[in-house]
Design an enzyme around this catalytic site. Structure first.
Site, PDB file in Angstrom:
ATOM      1  N   GLY A   9      36.520  18.501 -34.470  1.00 54.79           N
ATOM      2  CA  GLY A   9      36.031  17.324 -35.179  1.00 54.79           C
ATOM      3  C   GLY A   9      36.148  17.489 -36.678  1.00 54.79           C
ATOM      4  O   GLY A   9      35.617  18.431 -37.259  1.00 54.79           O
TER       5      GLY A   9
ATOM      6  N   PRO B 151      43.785  17.088 -27.384  1.00 51.67           N
ATOM      7  CA  PRO B 151      44.393  16.039 -26.548  1.00 51.67           C
ATOM      8  C   PRO B 151      44.217  14.693 -27.242  1.00 51.67           C
ATOM      9  O   PRO B 151      43.123  14.365 -27.682  1.00 51.67           O
ATOM     10  CB  PRO B 151      43.544  16.092 -25.268  1.00 51.67           C
ATOM     11  CG  PRO B 151      42.228  16.669 -25.694  1.00 51.67           C
ATOM     12  CD  PRO B 151      42.524  17.587 -26.850  1.00 51.67           C
ATOM     13  N   MET B 152      45.288  13.941 -27.365  1.00 52.41           N
ATOM     14  CA  MET B 152      45.182  12.582 -27.924  1.00 52.41           C
ATOM     15  C   MET B 152      46.091  11.668 -27.115  1.00 52.41           C
ATOM     16  O   MET B 152      47.324  11.811 -27.141  1.00 52.41           O
ATOM     17  CB  MET B 152      45.567  12.568 -29.407  1.00 52.41           C
ATOM     18  CG  MET B 152      44.508  13.211 -30.307  1.00 52.41           C
ATOM     19  SD  MET B 152      44.896  13.086 -32.062  1.00 52.41           S
ATOM     20  CE  MET B 152      46.109  14.390 -32.247  1.00 52.41           C
TER      21      MET B 152
ATOM     22  N   LYS C 297      35.885  19.759 -21.896  1.00 53.02           N
ATOM     23  CA  LYS C 297      35.796  19.233 -23.265  1.00 53.02           C
ATOM     24  C   LYS C 297      34.666  18.216 -23.290  1.00 53.02           C
ATOM     25  O   LYS C 297      34.713  17.207 -22.584  1.00 53.02           O
ATOM     26  CB  LYS C 297      37.124  18.619 -23.699  1.00 53.02           C
ATOM     27  CG  LYS C 297      37.103  18.116 -25.149  1.00 53.02           C
ATOM     28  CD  LYS C 297      38.512  17.866 -25.657  1.00 53.02           C
ATOM     29  CE  LYS C 297      38.542  17.345 -27.088  1.00 53.02           C
ATOM     30  NZ  LYS C 297      38.268  15.920 -27.197  1.00 53.02           N
TER      31      LYS C 297
ATOM     32  N   CYS D 254      35.506  11.295 -23.236  1.00 57.32           N
ATOM     33  CA  CYS D 254      36.195  10.049 -23.596  1.00 57.32           C
ATOM     34  C   CYS D 254      35.187   8.890 -23.645  1.00 57.32           C
ATOM     35  O   CYS D 254      34.485   8.631 -22.672  1.00 57.32           O
ATOM     36  CB  CYS D 254      37.304   9.753 -22.584  1.00 57.32           C
ATOM     37  SG  CYS D 254      38.170   8.214 -22.975  1.00 57.32           S
TER      38      CYS D 254
END
Ligand SMILES: Cc1cc2nc3c(=O)[nH]c(=O)nc-3n(C[C@H](O)[C@H](O)[C@H](O)COP(=O)(O)O)c2cc1C
Length: 321
Positions: free
Chosen positions: A200, A16-17, A138, A99
């Site tokens: 990552g 997700p971005m 996440k 986030c």
């Protein structure tokens, strides 16, 4: 790998971005192969209380499972949002617990949940109760380098009914840079029985293979490695399958750009479509000769025809790699 009732041959997922993994980008990525797509994060509060509609939930043309990500801090609102999203076609719902953005964390959402594991557990339990489809969380390695509690949080999530843990193996304080912690990813994998996806720093297929080999994780998630390279997850699938998975179509960059741009214009109209596309054009142009000049000219263009002509001239017949 299996996530609840969803089954995947190779586990290579698009991360997700926010502002990036919107429907146009996701559709271009899936054309080259990807196991599943994550949406940008969606505010549970905005969805439920504000009655806001989010363009990112548009699944027109999606053929691979799409996992909708929500963020928030109130268990009931998160559960309500998840319920709404399963009704509009989410293959699974993912809870954002990583986030680092200040305005998200300040309200107790995103990575702030890593500092409040009882609340994180209550959110997972509340969402689980409402959801008929798989549930994912996440997370990061921890709030900061001194508080690396991903293994404990993963266990809590599993106990409360999560079907998947995605670990961005950096702490909240590292944001998006610095080394990826393979040790803690391996530890999370050892601590839970549900599948674990590692995330990552994957920039080439070897990085993905190494992550799986070193940690035992069940799948990998690719973020920035796909910027300007929507074909990258497909290349990783090809490589991880030992060459047995189809390589995906070869194409010129221009073909990909044109398709991506068309989807943007269809979804958002001319003005926003062009503006949204600009940053992608910057990424598509990276590494090509005279890209600085192209970028300088392109960021001033509002007319789609003008952008297309400039793209045709710039990309020529360069092929994807
Ligand atoms: C511009 C940008 C936006 C992001 N938005 C989200 C998001 O909405 N939700 C989320 O869980 N992670 C988000 N992330 C984090 C990525 O999903 C991913 O965990 C991180 O970029 C590390 O993976 P990478 O090294 O492959 O990029 C974002 C990252 C970037 C660079």
């Amino acid at each position: 790998m299996k996530i609840g009732n969803l089954e995947f041959r190779e586990g290579v997922f698009l991360a997700p971005m926010a502002g990036i993994t919107d429907p146009p980008f996701r559709k271009v990525v899936q054309r080259f192969g990807v196991s599943g797509l994550w949406t940008e994060m969606i505010s549970a509060h905005g969805l439920v209380q504000g009655g806001r509609r989010f363009a990112t939930t548009d699944l027109g043309g999606h053929v691979v499972p799409t996992i909708f990500q929500i963020y928030g801090h109130d268990p009931e609102i998160m559960a309500e949002a998840a319920d709404m999203l399963q009704d509009v076609g989410a293959a699974a719902v993912d809870i954002n617990m990583g986030c680092p953005v200040k305005k998200v964390v300040r309200k107790g959402s995103g990575a702030a949940l890593m500092k409040d594991m009882p609340l994180a557990g209550r959110i997972v339990a509340a969402v689980r109760k409402r959801l008929r489809i798989p549930l994912s969380v996440k997370i990061r390695s921890g709030w900061d380098e001194r508080n690396r509690n991903a293994p404990q949080l993963a266990q809590i999530a599993e106990e409360q009914g999560a079907d998947l843990v995605v670990l961005h193996s950096r702490s909240r304080s590292a944001v998006h840079s610095g080394p990826v912690d393979m040790g803690i990813l391996a530890e999370v994998k050892r601590k839970v029985c549900i599948p674990v996806i590692g995330n990552g720093g994957i920039r080439n297929a070897d990085d993905a293979v190494r992550m799986v080999e070193e940690t035992g994780c069940d799948g990998v998630m690719i973020g920035r490695g796909a910027l300007g390279r929507p074909w990258f997850p497909g290349l990783v699938i090809h490589s991880m399958s030992g060459g047995s998975a189809a390589r995906g179509q070869t194409a010129t960059i221009l073909e990909v750009v044109k398709e991506h741009f068309r989807y943007q214009l269809e979804l958002r109209g001319v003005l926003t479509g062009v503006r949204r596309m600009r940053k992608h054009l910057v990424w598509y142009s990276r590494g090509l000769a005279a890209s600085a000049d192209f970028r300088k000219r392109m960021v001033r263009m509002d007319d789609p025809e003008e952008v297309l002509t400039a793209a045709e001239r710039f990309f020529g017949d360069a092929v994807i790699s």
